[in-house]
Design a protein around this motif. Sequence first.
Motif, PDB file in Angstrom:
ATOM      1  N   ARG A 467       1.350  -1.013  -0.134  1.00  0.00           N
ATOM      2  CA  ARG A 467      -0.435   0.086  -0.485  1.00  0.00           C
ATOM      3  C   ARG A 467       0.633   1.213  -0.135  1.00  0.00           C
ATOM      4  NH1 ARG A 467      -4.812   1.637   2.242  1.00  0.00           N
ATOM      5  NH2 ARG A 467      -5.029   4.168   1.474  1.00  0.00           N
ATOM      6  N   ASP A 468       1.941   1.511   0.763  1.00  0.00           N
ATOM      7  CA  ASP A 468       2.332   2.667   0.805  1.00  0.00           C
ATOM      8  C   ASP A 468       3.449   2.641  -0.312  1.00  0.00           C
ATOM      9  OD1 ASP A 468       1.941   3.022   3.437  1.00  0.00           O
ATOM     10  OD2 ASP A 468       3.572   1.658   4.571  1.00  0.00           O
ATOM     11  N   GLN A 469       3.877   2.037  -1.318  1.00  0.00           N
ATOM     12  CA  GLN A 469       4.633   1.900  -2.044  1.00  0.00           C
ATOM     13  C   GLN A 469       3.151   2.494  -3.533  1.00  0.00           C
ATOM     14  OE1 GLN A 469       7.527   1.667  -1.907  1.00  0.00           O
ATOM     15  NE2 GLN A 469       9.171   0.167  -1.178  1.00  0.00           N
ATOM     16  N   VAL A 470       2.396   1.788  -3.640  1.00  0.00           N
ATOM     17  CA  VAL A 470       2.075   2.083  -4.525  1.00  0.00           C
ATOM     18  C   VAL A 470       1.294   3.903  -4.002  1.00  0.00           C
ATOM     19  CG1 VAL A 470      -0.484   1.674  -6.095  1.00  0.00           C
ATOM     20  CG2 VAL A 470       1.021  -0.133  -5.095  1.00  0.00           C
ATOM     21  N   ASP A 471       1.166   3.937  -2.730  1.00  0.00           N
ATOM     22  CA  ASP A 471       0.698   4.916  -2.402  1.00  0.00           C
ATOM     23  C   ASP A 471       1.577   6.017  -3.108  1.00  0.00           C
ATOM     24  OD1 ASP A 471      -1.895   4.940  -1.794  1.00  0.00           O
ATOM     25  OD2 ASP A 471      -1.001   4.980   0.678  1.00  0.00           O
ATOM     26  N   GLN A 472       2.838   5.587  -3.004  1.00  0.00           N
ATOM     27  CA  GLN A 472       3.953   6.730  -3.340  1.00  0.00           C
ATOM     28  C   GLN A 472       4.057   7.014  -5.179  1.00  0.00           C
ATOM     29  OE1 GLN A 472       7.364   5.261  -1.979  1.00  0.00           O
ATOM     30  NE2 GLN A 472       8.744   7.507  -3.102  1.00  0.00           N
ATOM     31  N   VAL A 473       3.795   5.455  -5.826  1.00  0.00           N
ATOM     32  CA  VAL A 473       3.397   6.195  -7.427  1.00  0.00           C
ATOM     33  C   VAL A 473       2.879   7.262  -7.406  1.00  0.00           C
ATOM     34  CG1 VAL A 473       3.115   4.852  -9.153  1.00  0.00           C
ATOM     35  CG2 VAL A 473       4.515   3.717  -7.573  1.00  0.00           C
ATOM     36  N   ARG A 534      12.643  22.741 -11.713  1.00  0.00           N
ATOM     37  CA  ARG A 534      13.256  22.663 -10.631  1.00  0.00           C
ATOM     38  C   ARG A 534      12.506  23.811  -9.344  1.00  0.00           C
ATOM     39  NH1 ARG A 534      17.232  23.175 -13.017  1.00  0.00           N
ATOM     40  NH2 ARG A 534      18.903  21.791 -12.309  1.00  0.00           N
ATOM     41  N   ASN A 535      11.923  24.531 -10.355  1.00  0.00           N
ATOM     42  CA  ASN A 535      12.020  25.535  -9.476  1.00  0.00           C
ATOM     43  C   ASN A 535      10.206  24.723  -8.435  1.00  0.00           C
ATOM     44  OD1 ASN A 535      13.530  27.603  -9.785  1.00  0.00           O
ATOM     45  ND2 ASN A 535      12.248  28.315 -12.236  1.00  0.00           N
ATOM     46  N   MET A 536       9.559  24.403  -9.569  1.00  0.00           N
ATOM     47  CA  MET A 536       7.926  23.557  -8.465  1.00  0.00           C
ATOM     48  C   MET A 536       8.654  22.931  -7.557  1.00  0.00           C
ATOM     49  SD  MET A 536       5.945  23.157 -11.769  1.00  0.00           S
ATOM     50  CE  MET A 536       5.090  24.906 -12.568  1.00  0.00           C
ATOM     51  N   GLY A 537       9.923  22.764  -6.855  1.00  0.00           N
ATOM     52  CA  GLY A 537      10.212  22.096  -6.058  1.00  0.00           C
ATOM     53  C   GLY A 537      10.788  20.450  -6.503  1.00  0.00           C
ATOM     54  N   GLY A 538      10.994  19.437  -8.123  1.00  0.00           N
ATOM     55  CA  GLY A 538      11.208  18.513  -8.113  1.00  0.00           C
ATOM     56  C   GLY A 538      12.062  18.265  -8.271  1.00  0.00           C
ATOM     57  N   THR A 539      12.781  17.295  -7.774  1.00  0.00           N
ATOM     58  CA  THR A 539      14.019  16.495  -8.138  1.00  0.00           C
ATOM     59  C   THR A 539      14.048  15.682  -9.509  1.00  0.00           C
ATOM     60  OG1 THR A 539      13.007  14.103  -6.823  1.00  0.00           O
ATOM     61  CG2 THR A 539      13.454  16.149  -5.500  1.00  0.00           C
ATOM     62  N   GLY A 540      13.371  15.025 -10.184  1.00  0.00           N
ATOM     63  CA  GLY A 540      13.460  14.012 -11.572  1.00  0.00           C
ATOM     64  C   GLY A 540      13.785  13.218 -10.885  1.00  0.00           C
ATOM     65  N   LEU A 541      13.627  12.467 -10.011  1.00  0.00           N
ATOM     66  CA  LEU A 541      14.097  11.373 -10.061  1.00  0.00           C
ATOM     67  C   LEU A 541      12.643  10.570  -9.163  1.00  0.00           C
ATOM     68  CD1 LEU A 541      17.023  11.293  -7.058  1.00  0.00           C
ATOM     69  CD2 LEU A 541      16.624  10.908  -9.393  1.00  0.00           C
ATOM     70  N   GLY A 542      11.666  10.580  -9.579  1.00  0.00           N
ATOM     71  CA  GLY A 542       9.822  10.601  -9.038  1.00  0.00           C
ATOM     72  C   GLY A 542       9.696   9.864  -9.867  1.00  0.00           C
ATOM     73  N   SER A 544      11.730   8.454 -12.112  1.00  0.00           N
ATOM     74  CA  SER A 544      12.275   6.645 -11.257  1.00  0.00           C
ATOM     75  C   SER A 544      11.621   5.787 -10.421  1.00  0.00           C
ATOM     76  CB  SER A 544      13.420   7.205 -11.712  1.00  0.00           C
ATOM     77  OG  SER A 544      13.898   8.388 -12.949  1.00  0.00           O
ATOM     78  N   ILE A 545      11.507   6.188  -9.664  1.00  0.00           N
ATOM     79  CA  ILE A 545      11.299   5.850  -8.519  1.00  0.00           C
ATOM     80  C   ILE A 545       9.816   4.828  -8.676  1.00  0.00           C
ATOM     81  CG2 ILE A 545      10.657   5.871  -5.550  1.00  0.00           C
ATOM     82  CD1 ILE A 545      12.108   8.313  -5.801  1.00  0.00           C
ATOM     83  N   ALA A 546       9.384   5.307  -9.697  1.00  0.00           N
ATOM     84  CA  ALA A 546       8.061   5.030  -9.309  1.00  0.00           C
ATOM     85  C   ALA A 546       8.130   3.623 -10.447  1.00  0.00           C
ATOM     86  CB  ALA A 546       7.108   6.067 -10.729  1.00  0.00           C
ATOM     87  N   ARG A 547       8.410   4.225 -11.886  1.00  0.00           N
ATOM     88  CA  ARG A 547       9.070   2.912 -12.089  1.00  0.00           C
ATOM     89  C   ARG A 547       9.588   1.152 -11.561  1.00  0.00           C
ATOM     90  NH1 ARG A 547      13.451   3.963 -17.108  1.00  0.00           N
ATOM     91  NH2 ARG A 547      15.075   3.606 -15.544  1.00  0.00           N
ATOM     92  N   GLU A 548      10.477   1.631 -10.490  1.00  0.00           N
ATOM     93  CA  GLU A 548      10.926   0.647 -10.450  1.00  0.00           C
ATOM     94  C   GLU A 548       9.940  -0.169  -9.107  1.00  0.00           C
ATOM     95  OE1 GLU A 548      14.070  -0.347 -10.251  1.00  0.00           O
ATOM     96  OE2 GLU A 548      15.020   1.193 -11.845  1.00  0.00           O
TER      97      GLU A 548
END
Length: 583
Positions: A467-473, A534-542, A544-548
């Motif tokens: 649940r936690d991981q899919v919530d993050q996606v 970057r101005n919106m606060g993104g890290t560019g990794l979201g 990639s984490i969702a795919r993993e």
Amino acid sequence: MQLIGVYFVSSMKNSLTSNFTQDLQARAEMLAVLAEQDLGGSGGKSVEDSVESLRARVNNLFDFSGAEIQVLDASGKVLITSQGSHADYVGRKNTQTVVSRALQGIRDNEEYMIDEDNVRKKVVAKPVISDGKIVGAVYIAASMAELYDTMQRINNVFLSGMLIALGLTAVLGVVLAHTITHPIRLMTKHATAVAEGNFAQKMPVFGSDEIGQLSSAFNYMTSRLRDALAQNEEEKEKLSSILSNMSDGVIATDENGRVILVNLRASSMLGVNNNEIAGRHIALLLGLDPEEADALITGVPASALLQLEPQDQSEPIVIRVTFTPIHRREIGITGTIAVLQDVTEQEEMEHTRREFVANVSHELRTPLTTIRSYAEALDEGAMQEPQLGERFVGVIRNETERMIRLVTDLLHLSRLDSNEAPLRIQPVDVEELLEDVADRFSFQMQEKQITDRVIIEQGIGAVMMDRDQVDQVLDNLVSNGLKYTPEGGSIMIEARRSGGLLAISVQDTGIGIPKKDLDRIFERFYRVDKARSRNMGGTGLGLSIAREIVKAHGGTITLESEFGKGTRATFTLPLPGEGREAQ
């Protein structure tokens, strides 16, 4: 004998000279002690009586041939001399260096001198001290002629012995030469035959002396050489087998760079057969410039990376070619061995690693630079202005939080890559899951006047997932939709069955993604609009984490977008009975 003679004569000379000097020093010391009684004024003697007393002692106790003894007063004037021919020296000053040093109280005074008759002499001088005062000096100059005569006689003895030994050696050499040269000539004849390949030759052994031992060693060498050549042929066959079956390509060239040997792996990597390679220049074979090829086959530089497009392969490959010159003694380079290694995969991984390190460095440098700038501004006086200081502190806080998010995402990715984040699989109600996601973002959607819809296909109940991981996606996908959807837009979250899988999609009416960026959108740190993201606060990794995370659940994630019209992100999860079961 020459070495022994030089050492012996040198040692003898040093010993005789040392003994001679020590004897003079002892005599001068003794005379200085005796002269103290006369020159010190003790006993109430007059100056004439003291001088006469000293002359008697010098003549009776210290008279020895070839030496002159002088006794001087405190000013350096000669009072007594033992040589009558130097009687005119009496009353005159002796200005020699050793005398001056002795009158200064220095006891160790000696030097060599050569007089008018070309006679070597040893000179010593001692101070005469009475009651702590220097009252005179003793001067002795002794001839060393007898010492050098002795040395000359010793040299003559050694020279005579050496000449006799040389004569005996010459006679003995003539006798032994005839005994040695005959077996040597015979051995030369047999060695020539062996050099021509006739290993059946055997040297006769005439005795057990050195020549006989050499003959035996020659015969043993011949047999060993015969065995070595047979073993060399066997090793040649083994080497041919190894070259044919090794995983790296090998190309051998002559001194002109022409290919003379190539194994199957090399011909496969180059996409040509062996018959086409033999005789070709390696520069043409590998696509090198002639100057570059000449530098490589001579070993400078030793290796190079080449990108080849073989005829039988659709994609180019990267190979590392290592050149090793073959040297032959007294000739130089007689050829080159080129080893070909397919490093396509390694180069791709290295490129990815470099890009990842550059991205991480850039992402960390930007907030750190901002933090430093605002911290310096606070330090320079901005803290004294409450409104300005509060705004600067807020910027520092935001940048710090952005770095924390970046590091957290990196750690999460690292755990996913190394399988250190095990999934906690449990039944999860899909409708509840999607409704919770919509509730979490309801306030932000209201602020931007964005409408949201949740659509769930009939019959979808509980699904096995973390649940936690899919919530993050889902949070990541909905958050991206919010960022890039203008006011008045809409976001739809949908769950449906698709070929035995649960497909969950998030569709927005935002600005969309250009088609050229779709293939790279899941790469780490990849952004379509870098400055805006970057101005919106993104890290560019979201993403990639969702795919993993989706991959760990056994599903896939895809992105469909049309620039300017919106984006649809869809990921799949196995349904109960179709894939992952509860653990």
